[in-house]
Design a protein around this motif. Structure first.
Motif, short mmCIF file in Angstrom:
data_model
loop_
_atom_site.label_atom_id
_atom_site.label_comp_id
_atom_site.label_asym_id
_atom_site.label_seq_id
_atom_site.Cartn_x
_atom_site.Cartn_y
_atom_site.Cartn_z
N ASP A 471 70.79 32.64 59.53
CA ASP A 471 70.67 34.01 59.04
C ASP A 471 70.94 34.15 57.55
O ASP A 471 70.32 34.96 56.87
N GLU A 472 71.91 33.39 57.03
CA GLU A 472 72.33 33.62 55.66
C GLU A 472 71.98 32.47 54.70
O GLU A 472 71.92 32.68 53.50
N GLY A 473 71.80 31.29 55.26
CA GLY A 473 71.69 30.09 54.42
C GLY A 473 70.52 30.13 53.46
O GLY A 473 69.61 30.96 53.58
N GLY A 474 70.55 29.20 52.50
CA GLY A 474 69.52 29.18 51.47
C GLY A 474 68.38 28.23 51.75
O GLY A 474 67.51 28.03 50.91
N THR A 475 68.39 27.60 52.93
CA THR A 475 67.36 26.61 53.21
C THR A 475 66.41 27.10 54.29
O THR A 475 66.85 27.62 55.31
N VAL A 476 65.12 26.93 54.04
CA VAL A 476 64.13 27.16 55.08
C VAL A 476 63.86 25.80 55.73
O VAL A 476 63.51 24.85 55.04
N VAL A 477 64.10 25.73 57.04
CA VAL A 477 63.83 24.47 57.76
C VAL A 477 62.66 24.75 58.71
O VAL A 477 62.86 25.19 59.83
N PRO A 478 61.43 24.49 58.25
CA PRO A 478 60.30 24.86 59.09
C PRO A 478 60.08 23.93 60.28
O PRO A 478 59.58 24.36 61.30
N MET A 479 60.45 22.66 60.13
CA MET A 479 60.10 21.75 61.24
C MET A 479 60.95 20.49 61.28
O MET A 479 61.48 20.02 60.29
N TYR A 480 61.09 19.98 62.51
CA TYR A 480 61.64 18.64 62.75
C TYR A 480 60.46 17.70 62.85
O TYR A 480 59.45 18.02 63.47
N GLN A 481 60.63 16.53 62.28
CA GLN A 481 59.55 15.56 62.30
C GLN A 481 59.89 14.45 63.28
O GLN A 481 60.97 13.88 63.22
N ASN A 482 58.98 14.17 64.19
CA ASN A 482 59.25 13.15 65.21
C ASN A 482 59.28 11.75 64.61
O ASN A 482 58.61 11.48 63.63
N TYR A 483 60.02 10.88 65.29
CA TYR A 483 59.88 9.45 65.02
C TYR A 483 58.80 8.95 65.96
O TYR A 483 58.92 9.08 67.18
N VAL A 484 57.72 8.41 65.41
CA VAL A 484 56.65 7.88 66.26
C VAL A 484 56.52 6.39 66.01
O VAL A 484 56.20 5.95 64.91
N ASP A 485 56.80 5.61 67.03
CA ASP A 485 56.69 4.16 66.97
C ASP A 485 55.79 3.72 68.12
O ASP A 485 55.43 4.53 68.97
N ALA A 486 55.47 2.45 68.16
CA ALA A 486 54.65 1.97 69.27
C ALA A 486 55.05 0.56 69.62
O ALA A 486 55.52 -0.20 68.76
N LYS A 487 54.90 0.23 70.91
CA LYS A 487 55.21 -1.13 71.34
C LYS A 487 54.14 -1.60 72.32
O LYS A 487 53.44 -0.77 72.91
N SER A 488 54.01 -2.89 72.45
CA SER A 488 53.07 -3.41 73.43
C SER A 488 53.80 -3.55 74.76
O SER A 488 55.04 -3.53 74.80
N ASN A 489 53.07 -3.71 75.84
CA ASN A 489 53.77 -3.85 77.13
C ASN A 489 54.29 -5.26 77.36
O ASN A 489 54.74 -5.58 78.44
N ARG A 490 54.27 -6.10 76.32
CA ARG A 490 54.91 -7.40 76.43
C ARG A 490 56.43 -7.27 76.29
O ARG A 490 57.16 -8.21 76.61
N VAL A 491 56.87 -6.13 75.76
CA VAL A 491 58.32 -5.89 75.71
C VAL A 491 58.64 -4.62 76.49
O VAL A 491 57.82 -3.71 76.60
N GLU A 492 59.85 -4.59 77.06
CA GLU A 492 60.25 -3.46 77.89
C GLU A 492 61.57 -2.90 77.42
O GLU A 492 62.38 -3.60 76.81
N HIS A 493 61.80 -1.64 77.77
CA HIS A 493 63.12 -1.05 77.52
C HIS A 493 63.58 -0.32 78.77
O HIS A 493 62.84 -0.24 79.75
N SER A 494 64.78 0.23 78.70
CA SER A 494 65.39 0.79 79.90
C SER A 494 64.71 2.06 80.39
O SER A 494 65.03 2.57 81.45
N GLY A 495 63.77 2.58 79.67
CA GLY A 495 63.12 3.83 80.07
C GLY A 495 63.56 4.98 79.20
O GLY A 495 62.94 6.04 79.19
N GLN A 496 64.62 4.77 78.44
CA GLN A 496 65.05 5.81 77.51
C GLN A 496 65.29 5.16 76.16
O GLN A 496 65.89 4.08 76.08
#
Lengths: 515, 332
Positions: A471-496
């Motif tokens: 309401d009062e601050g001096g910054t306009v924060v219009p958006m969060y920017q995603n982290y977009v990465d990619a992996k092949s299915n030769r490697v796996e992770h826990s699902g999160q």
């Protein structure tokens, strides 16, 4: 796009896993040891070294805290703070004295065993004479360090800080062997699950499994990890598509659809704390009037920016710097929407019928900042706000424009804790307060929250602070920017995967495994 | 013979003078780059104290002419100083000696070797190929073969390098996985592996440089085919192939050598884009990365290496064309 990407992805994965288990296959295979993991990573430099104090980009963070070294604590994929070299920790009631119990039986790659001295020496690296560490502010908040026993260290802080265990998870504060720090920096000697085989700054790094690691069964599954610096975004995508690498970071938003069509490639997308901002120097007219600031906040079409600048790979911001990867992110806070009528109303409150302002932008501030400025100009004109776009050179943007021009474009990668973020850029009088904004209530809440150990109370405090910022601050924060990465299915992770940084908080080497 | 020695030594003298001029231009230009190393290194996280500390450590406050002569004297002994990045690093580490971390020369040497390797592989493909196509095109001029050769080489030289590179990646790495799309060669590889990894960038560069050399060969030979002594040879009943190879080509060598030398120089100095697309660790990438972080000693040394390669290859071309031309070799 909703904010809970990680949750949604988790649900999708769970659904897919369900379908698979119907077909008689295990949902997610148990982690397997061995194999080579090759990463095509941006952010490499010919000046890269094993000195974690200088690590500032993905290549070395992933190789440093993500492979070769360890920190006292770490933020897990689920966003919880867990111990890495510290087993447990506790605070005095005023959060001024923190006692860390260190893991036993930990060895450095050169055979030296790990103990309290290493922690103290590694912390001191950041405050020694002439040191240029980015973690200096964290470590200088420590008044005194005491070695209670070989595996217990006590930190006496100058003032209470409930976040201290979070702060020591910072990738700058890697633990080096005491007395051999110069050697460890020259050759990359840490306690991490991988030891260095080859390192050519700005080209590649190769590490192999450290057999004597204290938790060799449960982290660092790969036999070896090769990381190649690929600066060009298209070259990274090519390398993944032609199976030259198993994972890449910073996928160009335009390539996401293309990669998604490949059946053996997974896109990893999380909304973290990285956000784009338009800070106004509130000491300058007309930004000194809170009504003008509110008018400008109502005059920006956030969703349009997310759709057009980030191509949907992001989420709308709410004019405060706390993001979904933060513990006390107030997701239920009422969203400021694009509303030219309200913008007009606040202009009138400020005694103005129209407003002429300059906005300094450059793609050096964040990719697409110039276009974002033009969208802002367009949406503002409906509210009688004439935004004049001033294109600044990308070179020297941070020294010549940011903190100097009354209104400009900027980005923040965010911080792991609320207090850290607020005290970096919103606290009264700190050097990076890029608006010069000061608010008494905000300031007293900040100090109160910092030393408060009760999580419920902290939640309330930080919620109110986010509201005040909005309401009062001096910054306009219009958006969060995603982290977009990619992996092949030769490697796996826990699902999160973690959303604090890219590629599972840049810990994929320690957490993922070969399929 | 004295005459040839004189001509050559004059050329060499001019080469040295050019190098000297170039060194001044490089030094001034690099020092006029906006921004500074300390801020580029620390990025947004630069605090004024940290920036000041780095500047002080690197001696950036000395006057410019002192720095130039220090640098020139060093460069003459192949000592290009210590990279700012490394010097800065050693000051962090608190170790007094910078010797552990290598000099600029140590940093450039392996990269330059890689660049030479790529240039050599490319030259081995491109030079015979373009000479062959050039001779054949001259032999069968205005035939379908000539036209196809002209159109295809001109098309590949007219497309931007990165486009040629991506087309090759698409055809030879994605659709038919023959060669790897990443050319990240390193010391641990044997020659065959390196050669395989280098193939795609080498082919890209071949496509880029062939047209120039091939057309020059063709033009030089066709030009000679109109001269009386060729007509004489033809009247003697020699085969067209023999006429071109033994009568025309030797006289066309001077312009061909010149254009080959120019293209070799290009293969060393102009391959930045190709190196970036294929992630080839050559000196071009080092150059770009060093500019990015304002590592002045490395940037200067790279410029000097590029200039030296260009000037010496041109010198070589001059000398070779003098030697290949009896009129220049034995003036009256």
């Amino acid at each position: 796009m909703t904010l809970n990407i990680s949750r949604r992805t988790a649900l999708k994965t769970a659904a897919a896993a369900g379908a698979l288990s119907v077909a008689g296959m295990p949902a997610i295979a148990a982690p397997k040891h061995g194999g080579t993991y090759t990463i095509g990573m941006s952010g490499g430099n010919t000046s890269d070294t094993w000195d974690s104090r200088t690590h500032s980009d993905s290549f070395m963070i992933n190789m440093g805290a993500g492979c070769v070294f360890e920190t006292l604590t770490e933020v897990s994929s689920a966003g919880e703070l867990v111990g890495e070299l510290a087993e447990s920790w506790e605070a005095s009631p005023d959060a001024k004295i923190w006692t860390f119990n260190l893991r036993k039986g930990v060895k450095f790659h050169n055979g030296k065993s790990f103990g309290a001295d290493d922690v103290i020496a590694s912390m001191n690296m950041h405050v020694e004479e002439g040191a240029k560490s980015a973690a200096k502010p964290i470590v200088s908040s420590v008044e005194e360090m005491k070695k209670l026993s070989d595996h217990q260290v006590q930190f006496m802080l100058k003032s209470g800080s409930a976040d201290f265990p979070y702060l020591v998870s910072d990738y700058h504060i890697c633990i080096f062997p005491a007395g051999q720090i110069a050697e460890a920096i020259a050759n990359g000697i840490g306690t991490g699950p991988y030891k260095v085989v080859a390192f050519e700054p700005g080209v590649r790094a190769m590490v192999t499994k450290f057999e004597d690691h204290w938790d060799a069964d449960n982290r660092g599954y790969f036999a070896e990890v090769e990381q190649i610096y690929i600066g060009d975004a298209s070259a990274r995508v090519n390398a993944l598509m032609t199976s030259q690498v198993d994972a890449i970071n910073r996928v160009d938003f335009k390539s996401v659809k293309l990669l998604d069509a490949y059946i053996n490639i997974d896109i990893l997308e999380v909304t973290g704390n990285m956000h784009n901002t338009f800070p106004m120097l509130v000491g300058n007219a007309p930004f000194d009037d809170p009504n003008v600031r509110r008018a400008l906040k109502y005059a920006v079409n956030r969703q349009e920016m997310v759709d057009k600048i980030l191509l949907g790979h992001g989420a709308v911001g709410n004019d405060h710097p706390i993001g979904p990867a933060n513990q006390y992110y107030a997701s239920d806070l009422e969203q400021t929407e694009y509303d030219p009528d309200k913008a007009k109303f606040y202009l009138k409150e400020a005694g103005l019928s129209s407003l002429n302002v300059d906005l300094s932008v450059s793609d050096g501030a964040f990719a697409g900042a110039v276009d974002a400025g033009q969208l802002y100009q367009n949406s503002g004109s409906a509210a009688g706000i004439n935004i004049n776009i001033v294109q600044e050179p990308a070179d020297g943007y941070w020294s010549n424009v940011w903190l100097k021009k009354p209104w400009c474009a900027c980005y923040w990668s965010g911080r792991a804790t609320e207090d850290w973020m607020f005290s970096t850029a919103y606290e009264s009088g700190v050097p990076w307060n890029d608006t010069g904004w000061e608010n008494e209530r905000f300031q007293s809440l900040l100090l109160q929250g910092r030393a408060e150990l009760d999580t419920g109370l902290r939640g309330e405090i930080y919620r109110e602070m986010q509201e005040i910022c909005r309401d009062e601050g001096g910054t306009v924060v219009p958006m969060y920017q995603n982290y977009v990465d990619a992996k092949s299915n030769r490697v796996e992770h826990s699902g999160q995967t973690g959303n604090l940084w890219m590629l599972d908080n840049l810990r994929s080497c320690k957490r993922w495994w070969s399929a | 013979m004295n005459n040839v020695a004189l001509i050559i030594s004059k050329r060499l003298g001019l080469g040295v003078l050019t190098m000297f001029m170039v060194s001044i231009i490089i030094f001034l230009a690099v020092n006029m780059l906006p921004g500074d190393f300390a801020q580029a290194l620390l990025g947004q996280s630069a605090t004024p104290e940290a920036v000041e500390a780095i500047r002080r450590d690197l001696g950036l406050s000395k006057p410019i002419h002192t720095r130039y002569f220090d640098w020139l004297v060093g460069a003459l002994q192949f000592d290009f100083g210590t990279s700012f990045a490394k010097a800065n690093f050693s000051s962090y580490a608190g170790t007094s000696s910078t010797a552990n971390f290598g000099t600029v020369a140590d940093q450039i040497a392996p990269r330059f070797a890689n660049t030479l390797f790529l240039a050599a592989v490319t030259a081995c493909i491109a030079v015979p190929l373009s000479l062959l196509i050039g001779v054949l095109a001259a032999l069968y001029r205005y035939s379908i073969f000539d036209r196809i050769a002209n159109v295809s080489t001109l098309t590949s030289i007219s497309s931007p390098e990165f486009f040629v590179a991506y087309v090759l990646i698409l055809v030879l790495a994605v659709l038919n996985p023959v060669f790897p799309s990443l050319s990240n060669i390193h010391d641990g590889m044997d020659f065959a592996q390196k050669l395989q990894k280098t193939m795609l960038p080498a082919l890209t560069l071949t496509l880029v440089v062939t047209a120039h050399m091939m057309r020059m060969t063709r033009a030089a030979i066709i030009n000679l085919l109109a001269s009386p002594y060729i007509e004489m040879a033809r009247l003697k009943g020699l085969s067209p192939f023999r006429i071109i190879l033994f009568h025309a080509l030797p006289n066309a060598l001077a312009p061909i050598i010149n254009v080959i030398a120019l293209n070799l120089a290009y293969l060393i100095t102009g391959v930045v884009v190709v190196e970036v697309v294929f992630v080839y660790p050559g000196v071009g990438q080092l150059f770009v990365d060093s500019v990015k972080i304002r590592d002045i000693p490395v940037v200067q040394a790279c410029c000097l290496v590029f200039a030296a390669a260009y000037i010496s290859l041109n010198l070589l071309a001059d000398v070779m064309s003098i030697l290949s031309n009896p009129r220049l070799r034995l003036p009256k």
